[in-house]
Design a protein around this motif. Structure first.
Motif, short mmCIF file in Angstrom:
data_model
loop_
_atom_site.label_atom_id
_atom_site.label_comp_id
_atom_site.label_asym_id
_atom_site.label_seq_id
_atom_site.Cartn_x
_atom_site.Cartn_y
_atom_site.Cartn_z
N LYS A 97 25.74 29.31 73.96
CA LYS A 97 25.03 29.27 75.24
C LYS A 97 23.59 29.78 75.10
O LYS A 97 22.66 29.24 75.71
CB LYS A 97 25.78 30.10 76.29
CG LYS A 97 25.19 29.99 77.68
CD LYS A 97 25.85 30.94 78.67
CE LYS A 97 27.29 30.61 78.92
NZ LYS A 97 27.86 31.42 80.02
N GLU A 98 23.40 30.82 74.27
CA GLU A 98 22.05 31.36 74.07
C GLU A 98 21.12 30.30 73.47
O GLU A 98 19.96 30.18 73.87
CB GLU A 98 22.09 32.58 73.15
CG GLU A 98 22.64 33.84 73.80
CD GLU A 98 21.75 34.40 74.89
OE1 GLU A 98 20.55 34.06 74.94
OE2 GLU A 98 22.26 35.18 75.71
N LYS B 162 15.79 18.22 77.46
CA LYS B 162 16.26 18.56 76.11
C LYS B 162 16.88 17.37 75.39
O LYS B 162 17.10 17.42 74.18
CB LYS B 162 17.27 19.71 76.19
CG LYS B 162 16.65 21.09 76.43
CD LYS B 162 17.74 22.13 76.62
CE LYS B 162 17.16 23.54 76.73
NZ LYS B 162 16.80 24.08 75.41
N TYR C 83 27.44 23.11 81.10
CA TYR C 83 26.28 24.00 81.09
C TYR C 83 25.32 23.78 82.26
O TYR C 83 24.45 24.61 82.50
CB TYR C 83 25.55 23.87 79.75
CG TYR C 83 26.40 24.36 78.60
CD1 TYR C 83 26.56 25.72 78.36
CD2 TYR C 83 27.09 23.47 77.79
CE1 TYR C 83 27.36 26.18 77.33
CE2 TYR C 83 27.91 23.92 76.76
CZ TYR C 83 28.03 25.27 76.53
OH TYR C 83 28.83 25.72 75.51
N GLN D 142 16.20 20.45 83.28
CA GLN D 142 16.05 21.05 81.95
C GLN D 142 16.94 20.36 80.93
O GLN D 142 16.53 20.10 79.80
CB GLN D 142 16.40 22.54 82.01
CG GLN D 142 15.36 23.42 82.71
CD GLN D 142 15.88 24.83 82.92
OE1 GLN D 142 17.08 25.06 83.11
NE2 GLN D 142 14.97 25.80 82.88
N ARG E 35 20.34 27.57 76.03
CA ARG E 35 19.39 28.06 77.02
C ARG E 35 17.96 28.14 76.47
O ARG E 35 16.99 28.02 77.21
CB ARG E 35 19.83 29.45 77.49
CG ARG E 35 18.90 30.07 78.54
CD ARG E 35 19.32 31.49 78.86
NE ARG E 35 20.58 31.53 79.60
CZ ARG E 35 21.67 32.15 79.19
NH1 ARG E 35 21.67 32.79 78.02
NH2 ARG E 35 22.77 32.15 79.92
N TYR E 36 17.82 28.36 75.17
CA TYR E 36 16.52 28.59 74.54
C TYR E 36 15.58 27.41 74.78
O TYR E 36 15.94 26.25 74.57
CB TYR E 36 16.73 28.80 73.04
CG TYR E 36 15.49 29.08 72.24
CD1 TYR E 36 14.61 30.09 72.60
CD2 TYR E 36 15.21 28.32 71.11
CE1 TYR E 36 13.48 30.35 71.85
CE2 TYR E 36 14.08 28.58 70.35
CZ TYR E 36 13.22 29.58 70.73
OH TYR E 36 12.09 29.83 69.97
N GLU E 37 14.38 27.70 75.22
CA GLU E 37 13.43 26.67 75.64
C GLU E 37 13.07 25.70 74.52
O GLU E 37 12.82 24.52 74.75
CB GLU E 37 12.16 27.32 76.18
CG GLU E 37 11.17 26.32 76.76
CD GLU E 37 9.88 26.98 77.20
OE1 GLU E 37 9.08 26.30 77.87
OE2 GLU E 37 9.66 28.17 76.87
N GLU F 208 28.55 26.33 84.46
CA GLU F 208 28.00 27.64 84.09
C GLU F 208 26.56 27.86 84.51
O GLU F 208 26.06 28.98 84.44
CB GLU F 208 28.16 27.84 82.57
CG GLU F 208 29.62 27.76 82.13
CD GLU F 208 29.82 28.13 80.67
OE1 GLU F 208 28.83 28.57 80.01
OE2 GLU F 208 30.95 28.00 80.17
N LYS F 209 25.89 26.76 84.93
CA LYS F 209 24.51 26.85 85.42
C LYS F 209 23.57 27.51 84.40
O LYS F 209 22.65 28.24 84.76
CB LYS F 209 24.47 27.58 86.77
CG LYS F 209 25.24 26.84 87.86
CD LYS F 209 25.21 27.55 89.18
CE LYS F 209 25.77 26.70 90.31
NZ LYS F 209 27.00 25.96 90.00
N THR F 210 23.83 27.23 83.13
CA THR F 210 22.95 27.69 82.05
C THR F 210 21.62 26.97 82.10
O THR F 210 20.57 27.55 81.81
CB THR F 210 23.62 27.45 80.68
OG1 THR F 210 24.91 28.06 80.69
CG2 THR F 210 22.79 28.00 79.55
N LEU F 211 21.67 25.68 82.46
CA LEU F 211 20.48 24.84 82.57
C LEU F 211 20.46 24.18 83.93
O LEU F 211 21.52 23.95 84.53
CB LEU F 211 20.48 23.74 81.50
CG LEU F 211 20.49 24.13 80.03
CD1 LEU F 211 20.70 22.88 79.17
CD2 LEU F 211 19.20 24.84 79.63
#
Length: 535
Positions: free
Chosen positions: A400-401, A452, A437, A448, A404-406, A441-444
């Protein structure tokens, strides 16, 4: 009159900006109008309640041969993918020369698959021409692959290249770049990449700047050696002034979970010094590769056939058991930290062992009454070294990290797998991002996630005017329901198409209509475009 209008959709244009309501007009393979359109068209798609987005780019996969074996590319089109980038991890079917042909084929088959036809190329350029002439349903771009280069020039020799060998490899690399390859890929985890020093790699990378080529790497270690391995490739890129892309960034093995934050800090520090460094990630906590990858690197000296012969030597077997039974400093012994129960057989070659697909090594060794390492060596002998695996060794939090990373883009790292149980990422990577996601989980955000998969990889891989819903750009487009798009492939039942994707358009032609392949094959080989619009 336009060829096609997609009306009443939520246009997520690939920039990362909020969606807007409107229509998209297409003429002669290109987007010609975006907004509230009044023109008439030969065909109209009503996208009410759905997203209109650029076609997804799978920037890291292993479909080099699958695109020729299965030119309809339905596995990827069903996910909304309109372009794939191949030649990754140093693995590719070219250059392919008679004197080392068997070495290369046995090397790549567990990843790229085995063909029933003779490869008609020798050079990377000839492989590109073969793809360009084929009738395919999606677009393809490629790297020049280090493993194929080194095998062509020096086989599986575990030693530094001579000056003459380096010059030959540089010449082959330059030929591929000149023909349209997007860059140079290397698999430092895999022999013969693992036999190559950073200085030798830097010498090869010195060819890239004049072609604006990208250096893409499967780093040397993703477990205990994760941090020094990232430092190594950053050193190479900094020394040679090339752009660097780190493939499928992960922290493998439970003892290394959490190190992903330090890894991302190294990328940020490099970017802070003015270096162009990015990464990609797939949305699963298990990887997939060839079973030979778990062995000590020296075992593969001389190629797969030599390795299988050596497995019959009791002293050799004893040494392999000892090394795999303890932590190693020079290479990542992931099975020591994760255990043999984390290594699942996904594909074998023989009918006799087909019943083992889907079982882990610990289970198989118990069935056979063997030590797990002996079981692995015997299986490799029985299968000619051609066994694919799924490997559970990552943390969901780390995955997930990176998502999420731009500066991360989404890719599948999918392997060609005709039999058995392939990793579900082959069938579900891109829809999974939206289901897990974005929605769950609304990570992105939706926007966004689309960026990606579209404009970011297009810019990174120099794919020209694609990846944006903008007039003048090529009409590679996907239409999907943001509320229902979802992966359905699982580890036990991976061969399942996703849901929620209704239309896919490639180069202006509808290739997926209402979820069904139209049999259109408008795909093309995409040579690297050194000028790419930055939106």
């Amino acid at each position: 009159m336009l060829d096609l209008i997609i009306k009443n959709g939520k246009i997520v244009d690939g920039t990362g900006n909020p969606w807007l309501a409107g229509d998209v007009g297409i003429q002669q393979g290109a987007i010609v109008a975006v907004g509230q359109l009044s023109q008439e068209a030969h065909r109209t798609i009503d996208a009410h309640g759905q997203v209109i987005a650029p076609g997804f780019i799978d920037g890291h996969c292993h479909s080099d041969l699958m695109i020729l074996d299965y030119p309809n590319s339905e596995i990827k089109l069903q996910q909304g993918v309109t372009t794939e980038v191949v030649g990754n991890c140093g693995l590719a079917p070219a250059p392919f020369f008679p004197e080392t042909a068997s070495l290369l084929q046995t090397y790549v088959e567990p990843i790229l698959g085995k063909t029933s036809w003779e490869w008609p190329w020798n050079t990377v350029e000839q492989y590109m021409q073969t793809v360009a002439k084929a009738s395919i349903s999606e677009n393809i771009a490629t790297y020049v692959a280090h493993g194929a280069l080194r095998i062509a020039v020096m086989g599986f020799a575990n030693r530094p290249a001579t000056r003459e060998e380096l010059d030959r490899m540089k010449g082959l690399l330059e030929e591929g770049l000149r023909a349209g390859a997007i860059g140079f890929s290397i698999g430092l985890l895999y022999a013969p990449g693992s036999y190559t020093s950073r200085e030798e790699i830097a010498e090869l990378c010195s060819v890239l700047p004049q072609y604006n080529g990208l250096f893409s790497t499967h780093i040397r270690g993703e477990g205990n050696n994760l941090i020094p391995s990232i430092k190594e490739v950053i050193w190479i890129a900094e020394k040679t002034g090339v752009s660097l892309h780190i493939s499928h960034l992960k922290a493998a093995g439970k003892a290394n979970w959490g190190k992903i934050l330090e890894a991302l800090e190294l990328v940020e520090e490099a970017r802070g010094r003015g270096m162009d460094v990015t990464v990609d990630v797939y949305p699963y906590n298990a990887g997939s590769t060839m079973l030979t990858t778990v062995l000590p690197p020296w075992v593969l000296e001389g190629g797969i056939e030599c390795t299988l012969d050596a497995f019959r030597d009791p002293q050799m077997r004893r040494r392999v058991r000892e090394e795999l039974g303890s932590e190693q400093k020079d290479w990542d012994n992931l099975v020591y930290s994760t255990g043999w129960s984390s290594v699942i057989i996904s594909s074998v070659q023989t009918a006799a062992n087909r019943h083992l697909e889907g079982k882990h090594i610990e289970e198989i060794s118990e069935l056979r009454g063997q030590h797990p390492v002996d079981c692995v060596m015997d299986l490799l002998i029985e299968e000619g070294g051609k066994i694919s695996i799924v490997y559970f060794h990552m943390s969901d939090t780390d995955v997930k990290e990176v998502i999420r990373y731009e500066k991360s883009l989404i890719a599948s790292d999918s392997l060609h797998c005709e039999t058995g149980k392939p990793h579900p990422r082959l069938y579900g990577s891109f829809p999974r991002i939206f289901a897990k996601y974005v929605r769950e989980e609304k990570t992105l955000s939706l926007e966004q996630a689309v960026r990606k998969m579209t404009s970011f990889p297009v810019q990174r891989f120099k794919l020209g005017k694609r990846g944006l819903i903008v007039p003048g750009y090529i009409a590679d487009i996907v239409v999907f329901d943001p509320d229902t798009i979802s992966d359905t492939a699982t580890y036990q039942d991976p061969r399942q198409y996703p849901t929620g994707i209704s239309q896919v358009i490639v180069n202006g032609e509808i290739t997926l209509a209402n979820g069904q392949h139209t049999q259109a094959r408008p795909g093309a080989f995409i040579p690297a475009q050194h000028q790419c619009c930055n939106h």
